[in-house]
Design an enzyme around this catalytic site. Structure first.
Site, short mmCIF file in Angstrom:
data_model
loop_
_atom_site.label_atom_id
_atom_site.label_comp_id
_atom_site.label_asym_id
_atom_site.label_seq_id
_atom_site.Cartn_x
_atom_site.Cartn_y
_atom_site.Cartn_z
N LYS A 150 29.80 21.01 30.26
CA LYS A 150 31.00 19.93 30.31
C LYS A 150 30.34 18.88 29.11
O LYS A 150 29.54 18.45 29.10
CB LYS A 150 31.06 19.35 31.72
CG LYS A 150 32.33 18.41 31.89
CD LYS A 150 32.39 18.01 33.36
CE LYS A 150 33.61 17.06 33.61
NZ LYS A 150 33.80 16.91 35.08
N GLU A 167 34.28 23.92 40.04
CA GLU A 167 33.21 23.44 39.42
C GLU A 167 32.18 23.24 40.10
O GLU A 167 32.31 22.60 41.21
CB GLU A 167 33.80 22.06 38.86
CG GLU A 167 32.76 21.05 37.89
CD GLU A 167 33.54 19.87 37.52
OE1 GLU A 167 33.95 18.97 38.39
OE2 GLU A 167 33.60 19.62 36.52
N CYS A 224 37.61 20.32 35.30
CA CYS A 224 38.27 19.08 35.80
C CYS A 224 38.53 18.30 34.74
O CYS A 224 39.62 18.69 34.03
CB CYS A 224 36.90 18.53 36.44
SG CYS A 224 37.33 17.23 37.68
#
Ligand SMILES: *[C@@H]1O[C@H](CO)[C@@H](O)[C@H](O)[C@H]1NC(C)=O
Ligand SMILES: *[C@@H]1O[C@H](CO)[C@@H](O)[C@H](O)[C@H]1NC(C)=O
Ligand SMILES: *[C@@H]1O[C@H](CO)[C@@H](O)[C@H](O)[C@H]1NC(C)=O
Ligand SMILES: *[C@@H]1O[C@H](CO)[C@@H](O)[C@H](O)[C@H]1NC(C)=O
Ligand SMILES: *[C@@H]1O[C@H](CO)[C@@H](O)[C@H](O)[C@H]1NC(C)=O
Ligand SMILES: *[C@@H]1O[C@H](CO)[C@@H](O)[C@H](O)[C@H]1NC(C)=O
Length: 350
Positions: A165, A85, A199
Site C-alpha cells: 500500500k 485487505e 481500500c
C-alpha cells in the site's frame, strides 16, 4: 513517442506472461471468487465487537482457513480468488489508538507473513494445486518493517507481483510503512489486464491514475471489512456508503469491472459503476464464505480507455498541470516523504 514507449512496454509484458497460457484452457470465461469470511480469531459480530482482550492473531490457522477457501472456490469453478485487505493475519479493527495497538503489536508482527516462509509456501502451493490465481491481502514482514501487501500468485505457483500500500490510511501509518511508486503495475494475464489496489487507495489520484492509465480489463479491490448500507455502528470511514462509492468511482474511471473483496459485504461492480452481484454482511459466513461472478473476457478486452477518442488520455497529467488557475504557482512542490516505521521502535513504544 511516449505513446509507443508505453504501449511497447505493455506489449512485451503481455507477451512474456502469455507464454504461460495453457493452449487448451478457455480464457473467455473468467470466474472470480471474493472472500467475505473473516480470518481465524477475528472478533465478531462485524461492527459491534472490537474486543481483542484474550484474542490472539493466528497466522497458521488463518492460512489453513485461506487454503480451504482457495480449494472451495476452485471446486466451484473460480479462476481467481481475492482476499480482503490484511486478511493474513487479520485487519486489527478497533485498534487504531496507540494504547490498544501497543498491547497487540508484538503478536501482530509475529503473525505477519514473510515471503518464502512455510506459511507463504502453503498459499503458493494451494494456488498451484488448485490451478487458480490468488490475490492474498497480508501484513508483509520484511526485516524491521511491516507493509500492507497484496500479491498475485499464478496457477503455476509463481509470485508474479508483489506490492505494498503506497500510503497506509490514518492510524495505519503508525504501524505499517509506505510502499513505492514503482509497485503500481497492471499485470497482463491470459484473462486480461488486472490492476490491484486496496481500500482508500481507491480515493487518491496518486494511486488511481497511475493504475488506470495502464489500462485494466478487470480491477481487483481489497477492502478490510464492510458493513451493510445504513449500519449505525459504522463510522463514516468504515461505512459501505463511503467505501463502495470509492469502488464505483474507480470502476467508472477505469472503464473496467471491479471485484470487491472484504469481510462482510462484498460485491462485483460493472464498468459503469452498478452492482452485478452483492452479498450482504448479514449473510452467514459459514453458509456463504465466498461470492462469485463470471465475466466473458472477450467483451472486457474491448474496453480500453485512454485512447485518443476517450475522455482521458496518457497526457492527462500535463492537462491537469496546464489547467491550474493562475493563483496556483507553477512550481514543483515537495513530494510526500516515504514513511517508514521500524518494528523495533513500535515494540519499545508504550
Ligand atoms: C490446461 O487446461 C485444461 C482445461 O482446463 C486442463 O484440463 C489441463 O490440465 C491444463 N493443463 C495444464 C498443463 O495446466
Ligand atoms: C464471449 O463473447 C464472445 C463474443 O460475443 C462469444 O463468441 C463467446 O462465445 C463468449 N464466451 C463465453 C464463454 O460466453
Ligand atoms: C472484552 O472481553 C473480555 C474477555 O472476554 C471481557 O472481560 C471484557 O469485559 C470485554 N470488554 C468489553 C468492553 O466488552
Ligand atoms: C463460466 O464458468 C463458470 C464456472 O465454471 C460456469 O458456472 C459458467 O457457466 C461459465 N459460463 C459460460 C458462459 O460458459
Ligand atoms: C502513536 O505512536 C506513534 C509511534 O510511536 C507516534 O508517532 C504517534 O505520535 C502516536 N500517536 C499518538 C496520538 O499518541
Ligand atoms: C506455524 O506453522 C509452522 C509450519 O508451517 C510451524 O513451524 C510453527 O511452529 C507454527 N507456529 C505456531 C505458533 O503454531
Amino acid at each position: 513517442m511516449r505513446f509507443s514507449i508505453i504501449l511497447g512496454l505493455v506489449g512485451s509484458c503481455a507477451a512474456s506472461l502469455l507464454q504461460h497460457a495453457n493452449q487448451t484452457a478457455n480464457y473467455d470465461n473468467l470466474t472470480v471468487a471474493v472472500v467475505r469470511a473473516p480470518p481465524a480469531n477475528w472478533p465478531l459480530p462485524l461492527m459491534s465487537n472490537n474486543n481483542w482482550t484474550g484474542v490472539e492473531f493466528d497466522l497458521n490457522a488463518t492460512v489453513s482457513k485461506g487454503v480451504n477457501l482457495i480449494k472451495q472456490a476452485a471446486g466451484n469453478g473460480a479462476n481467481l480468488v481475492v482476499f480482503p485487505e490484511l486478511w493474513f493475519p487479520g485487519y486489527p479493527k478497533g485498534m487504531s489508538d496507540n494504547v490498544s495497538i501497543a498491547s497487540h503489536i508484538k503478536n501482530y508482527v509475529q503473525n505477519s507473513l514473510t515471503l518464502n516462509s512455510p506459511q507463504w509456501n502453503r498459499l503458493v502451493s494451494a494456488a498451484k494445486t488448485n490451478g487458480v490465481y490468488v490475490v492474498p491481502g497480508f501484513s508483509h514482514r520484511e526485516g524491521n518493517y511491516i507493509y500492507m501487501a497484496q500479491a498475485l500468485i499464478s496457477p503455476e505457483g509463481e509470485n508474479i507481483y508483489l506490492r505494498h500500500k503506497l500510503r497506509p490510511s490514518g492510524g495505519e501509518r503508525t504501524i505499517w510503512s509506505d510502499g513505492t511508486l514503482n509497485e503500481l503495475k497492471v499485470i497482463a494475464t491470459p484473462y486480461g489486464r488486472w490492476g490491484i489496489l486496496e481500500c482508500w487507495e481507491h480515493f487518491h489520484p496518486a494511486m488511481t491514475f497511475n493504475v488506470q492509465a495502464q489500462t485494466e480489463t478487470l480491477h481487483i479491490a481489497s477492502f478490510p471489512y464492510t458493513p451493510d448500507y445504513g449500519d449505525s455502528d459504522a463510522a463514516d470511514w468504515q461505512s459501505a456508503e463511503v467505501n463502495v462509492a470509492a469502488a464505483r468511482t474507480y470502476a467508472v474511471n477505469a472503464q473496467a469491472p471491479l471485484a470487491y473483496a472484504s469481510v462482510g459485504n462484498v460485491r462485483f461492480i460493472t464498468s459503469g459503476g452498478l452492482d452485478i452481484d452483492v452479498v450482504d454482511a448479514s449473510e452467514s459466513f459459514d453458509k456463504t464464505p465466498l461470492a462469485y461472478t463470471s465475466f466473458n473476457t472477450t467483451g472486457l478486452a474491448d474496453t480500453v480507455p485512454y485512447t485518443t477518442n476517450g475522455e482521458q488520455s496518457w497526457g492527462i497529467l500535463q492537462q491537469i498541470n496546464a489547467g491550474f488557475p493562475s493563483y496556483i504557482p507553477k512550481v514543483m512542490g515537495d513530494f510526500v516523504a516515504r514513511n517508514m516505521v521500524k518494528i523495533s521502535d513500535r515494540l519499545q513504544a508504550k
